[in-house]
Design an enzyme around this catalytic site. Structure first.
Site, short mmCIF file in Angstrom:
data_model
loop_
_atom_site.label_atom_id
_atom_site.label_comp_id
_atom_site.label_asym_id
_atom_site.label_seq_id
_atom_site.Cartn_x
_atom_site.Cartn_y
_atom_site.Cartn_z
N GLN A 79 -3.97 8.84 8.87
CA GLN A 79 -3.73 8.42 10.25
C GLN A 79 -2.26 8.07 10.49
O GLN A 79 -1.92 7.46 11.50
CB GLN A 79 -4.62 7.24 10.62
CG GLN A 79 -6.09 7.58 10.63
CD GLN A 79 -6.69 7.65 9.24
OE1 GLN A 79 -6.22 7.00 8.30
NE2 GLN A 79 -7.71 8.48 9.07
N ASP A 128 -12.08 4.03 1.23
CA ASP A 128 -11.71 5.42 1.48
C ASP A 128 -10.25 5.57 1.91
O ASP A 128 -9.60 4.65 2.37
CB ASP A 128 -12.61 6.02 2.55
CG ASP A 128 -12.35 5.42 3.91
OD1 ASP A 128 -12.38 4.19 4.01
OD2 ASP A 128 -12.10 6.17 4.86
N GLU A 129 -9.77 6.79 1.74
CA GLU A 129 -8.49 7.25 2.26
C GLU A 129 -7.29 6.39 1.86
O GLU A 129 -6.45 6.06 2.69
CB GLU A 129 -8.57 7.39 3.79
CG GLU A 129 -9.52 8.49 4.20
CD GLU A 129 -9.51 8.77 5.70
OE1 GLU A 129 -9.80 9.90 6.08
OE2 GLU A 129 -9.23 7.85 6.49
N VAL A 130 -7.21 6.04 0.59
CA VAL A 130 -5.98 5.42 0.08
C VAL A 130 -5.05 6.55 -0.33
O VAL A 130 -5.39 7.37 -1.18
CB VAL A 130 -6.29 4.49 -1.12
CG1 VAL A 130 -4.99 3.98 -1.73
CG2 VAL A 130 -7.17 3.34 -0.67
N HIS A 132 -6.90 1.22 4.96
CA HIS A 132 -7.36 0.90 6.32
C HIS A 132 -7.34 -0.61 6.55
O HIS A 132 -8.23 -1.17 7.20
CB HIS A 132 -8.77 1.43 6.55
CG HIS A 132 -8.84 2.91 6.69
ND1 HIS A 132 -8.52 3.59 7.84
CD2 HIS A 132 -9.16 3.88 5.79
CE1 HIS A 132 -8.66 4.88 7.66
NE2 HIS A 132 -9.03 5.09 6.41
#
Length: 863
Positions: free
Chosen positions: A487, A531-533, A445
């Site tokens: 995303q 988060d969200e790697v 992100h």
């Protein structure tokens, strides 16, 4: 942490090159029409956009492109065969007209159908942010005109209809206001003693120093002076008059009547005592925070009508209250990275947080779509990373996203807090006993930071300063790794193998620490995301291979995770700071019986990092992740998507905005949350359908040791759909009040009652009291407090019974109005008092607040 929504779609119309005509793109309007779900295949949806030319000149059949954002994936070929859709990056797509797209003359429209990868559930699923780019001006975007959405009546499981809403509300009884608890959140001990204290401009207000007589000297500091100032300002605002105080240049006088605030031992860090008699109001506390919360309780004790306009007399009920919070950490998180909000709006948020005794403002300052805090040593972070416009290379600005449009004029897309702004925010929060927790999202992100540092690199390389150019670089230009995030970004992750990454992190930490020091506000913790790697990152990074060759502990890219956070932790500890992050930060990625699993990382548990756990999505397998981390020694803040994510839609209805990838979350989800056993009353899945209780078999329960590591709760408002201050307040309120009751109020009896039938009965009593308190006291207060807030007004439930329409509403105290002529009800429409007779095709209902703001319109289902 947030959303596994389908890939967004963005569109660009491309036609043969020609010179820019004399045409104003503002003359084009766009209408999105969801046509049909489960078409042409199950799980897909047929949609259309209609472009209409309202100008006086024609839009040529070539020489331009149109871009827009959308929260849905879309297939490339269109059923109307007049356009081709292509994905660019993130939520940016292109729609190129084919030979079937003709010149659009004044007054004409062109309809383009497209197939979505998912069903349409609500208005959030549509396209937005349309703008035009001429082929001969490829770097400039022109925003289009009006955008609208055609009504849609989807048919899918779990749809919340007017009849469903009526059924949900049918057991909500009306409780007279005089029978309601008049302080919110609910105090530990509350007793009404009868009678009133009358507040007038002649009331004396002062600091009670009776416990310190004989100790005060000429140079002594009075206790709670700042809190006293807040009390004085609040009451003067309510009366419009100045008050007499006991603060004179000489020694303070002992207060025996009127309103006083004073010190007393034994109330803990945030506890207080509030006594109101007909003769005096006294607030006692041990700490400034406790004194402040006593004042906030006094403000909610004051009748809501007093907030409408200045009053000559205010009657305050006589009570005896002793109170303290259940949790010492009561947080609200706001994402300003994706969509920016001004300093002034943050002040409004801080005011309402303070009123309801929240004490941590978690500010998500950076994202793929924006960097929002000035760091003077790295000016590109805001010169490039805080701006969005038409950009396909991100060299000067970030691309349009979340409907921000083709230029930098959109205040939600473009903006940042200067050092001076942020200092103002810190001081404003500190005065309200709120800690501002800054979040710098890394290593995922982080596209705004990555592209900003690329811009810095390009500038300095052009100046021949290679060493300086590489000093803060966050990506390796030779990295050929391929990945895609949740995303749909393919270039947003910091390369943690680069030494320059840690130069960057250290400089950002130092910059933030300097701002807090300049503000005179303590900084103890920085949140570093985590988060969200996605899978695939760093796999082909030359920097990774070089690091691996010299660090035997690094065997795969998975090990880079622990390497990175170990290094960041060292930087933080060297500066006397503590680490916080999302749940992924302290997790160990491993395998059990060949299956990938997440476990608390024992290597970092002794550091007592703060882990904010969001992932408890019911049915996805990680329902017990928060409890695992707490049992494993990490300090856990519960921020569950199922209950506390305020960007989630309230329920499944086309007219309700918000995502729903993790849950639907009306205010009852926040109110009913059981922190130490949230399995107990989890009843529906993320789609609003009944869950199978078997999903909790084998899940970890919270141990007594684990309970000691649950430091608090956090509700979160992610920013993708928050495109105005009005939408922010709609999604935040009144759900924040349900959260405040759980974070401050004591463990309710219904949560610990082992008998399920008795627990349900106790819950219903508590729920009915809660919605009456909100409808009759707190919502009317929010109509006028601080100028008024645009909270969500729930629409009425309606059923047809014996040929007549019955209506109800979630919050007693709101007014239901109706029409029988097909028009939407307004403030002059008849008030609903009893069953209504009317034609089904013409009757409509709507709820209104005290300012005559209306809810969404309820149209009964066709019979």
């Amino acid at each position: 942490m947030r959303h596994f929504f389908a890939i967004l779609f963005f569109a660009v119309f491309t036609l043969p090159a020609m010179a820019s005509p004399n045409f104003n793109p503002k003359d084009l309007s766009i209408v999105w029409e969801p046509v049909k779900n489960d078409s042409p295949k199950p799980g897909q949806s047929l949609n259309a956009i209609t472009i209409t030319n309202h100008g006086k000149t024609s839009l040529p059949a070539s020489g331009w492109k149109i871009y827009f954002n959308s929260a849905r994936g879309v297939l490339p070929n269109t059923p109307t065969n007049n356009a081709q859709i292509g994905f660019i990056n993130g939520d940016l797509f292109s729609l190129s007209p084919t030979a079937g797209f003709a010149e659009l003359k004044p007054g004409q429209s062109e309809r383009i159908e497209f197939i979505d990868d998912d069903l349409v559930v609500n208005i959030t699923d549509g396209p937005e942010g349309f703008y035009l780019v001429w082929d001969d001006q490829p770097d400039k975007g022109y925003n289009l005109g009006d955008f609208s959405i055609k009504p849609f009546s989807p048919n899918y499981a779990g749809l919340v209809t007017p009849a469903v809403i009526y059924d949900q509300n049918k057991n909500i009884t009306d409780i007279p206001e005089e029978q309601l608890t008049k302080v919110f959140p609910t105090p530990v001990s509350y007793k009404e003693t009868g009678g009133y204290f009358t507040l007038t401009s002649h009331t004396m207000i002062g600091i009670d120093v009776s416990n310190q007589e004989g100790i005060l000297t000429k140079d002594s500091k009075l206790p709670f002076q700042k809190e006293f100032g807040h009390l004085l300002n609040s009451l003067e605002h309510l009366t419009g008059e100045k008050f007499i105080t006991n603060l004179t240049p000489d020694k303070p006088q002992h207060i025996t009547g009127a309103i006083s605030i004073g010190y007393a031992d034994g109330f803990g860090n945030e506890g207080y005592q509030l006594n109101v008699s007909s003769a005096a109001i006294t607030i006692k506390a041990t700490t400034p925070a406790g004194a402040f919360y006593g004042i906030q309780s006094l403000l909610t004790l004051i009748p809501p009508s007093a907030f409408v306009h200045p009053q000559k007399e205010i009657h305050i009920p006589c009570v005896e209250i002793k109170d303290e919070p259940r949790f010492g950490y009561r947080a609200f998180m706001l994402d300003v990275g994706r969509n920016f909000h001004s300093k002034e709006e943050l002040f409004r948020i801080l005011d309402v947080m303070a009123l309801y005794k929240l004490n941590v403002f978690h500010l998500h300052l950076t994202e793929d779509e924006g960097w929002r805090l000035q760091i003077p040593a790295l000016p590109e972070l805001t010169e490039v990373g805080a701006k969005r416009s038409h950009s396909l290379d991100s060299k000067n600005t970030l691309p349009a996203s979340h409907g921000s449009g083709g230029d930098t004029s959109n205040p939600q897309g473009t903006g940042y807090y200067t050092v001076a702004d942020y200092i103002d925010i810190l001081k404003y929060a500190q005065a309200r006993h709120i800690t501002v927790l800054p979040e710098i999202e890394t290593p995922g992100h982080a596209r705004a930071a990555v592209k900003a540092m690329n811009a810095r690199y390009n500038r300095l390389m052009a100046e021949g300063k290679k060493e300086e150019a590489e000093k803060y670089l966050l990506s390796d230009p030779n990295d050929k790794s391929v990945y895609s995030t949740a995303q749909a970004w393919n270039d947003n992750v910091i390369d943690v193998s680069l030494p320059s990454t840690y130069n960057f992190i250290a400089t950002v930490i130092d910059g933030i620490q300097a701002i807090y020091k300049q503000a005179g506000v303590p900084l103890t913790t920085i949140h570093f995301g985590g988060d969200e790697v996605p899978r695939g990152v760093w796999e082909k990074s030359p920097a990774y291979f070089a690091l691996k060759a010299t660090h035997p502990e690094i065997q795969s890219t998975t090990d880079l995770w622990y390497y990175y956070y170990g290094k960041v932790n060292d930087l933080m500890k060297a500066r006397g700071l503590k680490m916080a992050g999302w749940e992924e930060m302290p997790l160990l990625r491993t395998r059990v019986d060949g299956r990938p699993v997440y476990l608390p990382n024992p290597d970092f548990s002794h550091e007592h990092w703060q882990a904010e756990v969001w992932n408890n999505t019911l049915g996805d397998g990680n329902e017990d992740l928060a409890y695992k981390l707490a049992n494993g020694g990490y300090h856990v803040v519960l921020s569950p998507v199922t209950n506390f994510y305020l960007d989630m839609a309230h329920y499944k209805s086309f007219d309700e905005p918000g995502y729903y990838w993790g849950a639907f979350a009306d205010i009852d989800k926040l109110f009913s949350f059981i922190p130490f056993d949230y399995f107990k009353n989890s009843k529906v899945d993320k789609n609003g359908l009944p869950i199978d209780p078997k999903i909790f078999i084998g899940k970890q329960r919270l141990t007594d040791y684990g309970k000691s590591n649950i430091i608090g709760l956090q509700c979160a408002l992610w920013g993708e759909n928050i495109k105005s201050n009005e939408r922010l307040e709609y999604m935040m309120l009144p759900r924040m009040l349900g959260f405040a009751e759980r974070a401050w109020g004591q463990d309710p009896a219904w949560a610990t009652e082992p008998n399920s039938a008795k627990s349900d009965s106790l819950y219903q009593i508590a729920w009915v009291n809660f919605v009456n308190v909100l409808g009759k006291r707190e919502l009317p207060r929010l109509d006028y407090f601080n100028g008024g807030y645009s909270y969500r007004i729930p629409k009425p439930g309606v059923i047809l019974q014996d040929g007549k329409y019955l209506a109800n509403v979630q919050f007693p105290g709101l007014t239901i109005r109706y029409t029988t002529n097909g028009k939407d009800p307004d403030a002059k429409s008849p008030i609903y008092k009893d069953a209504v007779t009317g034609e089904n095709s013409a009757i409509k209902f709507r709820a209104f607040d005290n300012k005559n703001r209306g809810s969404n319109v309820t149209v009964p289902a066709k019979q």
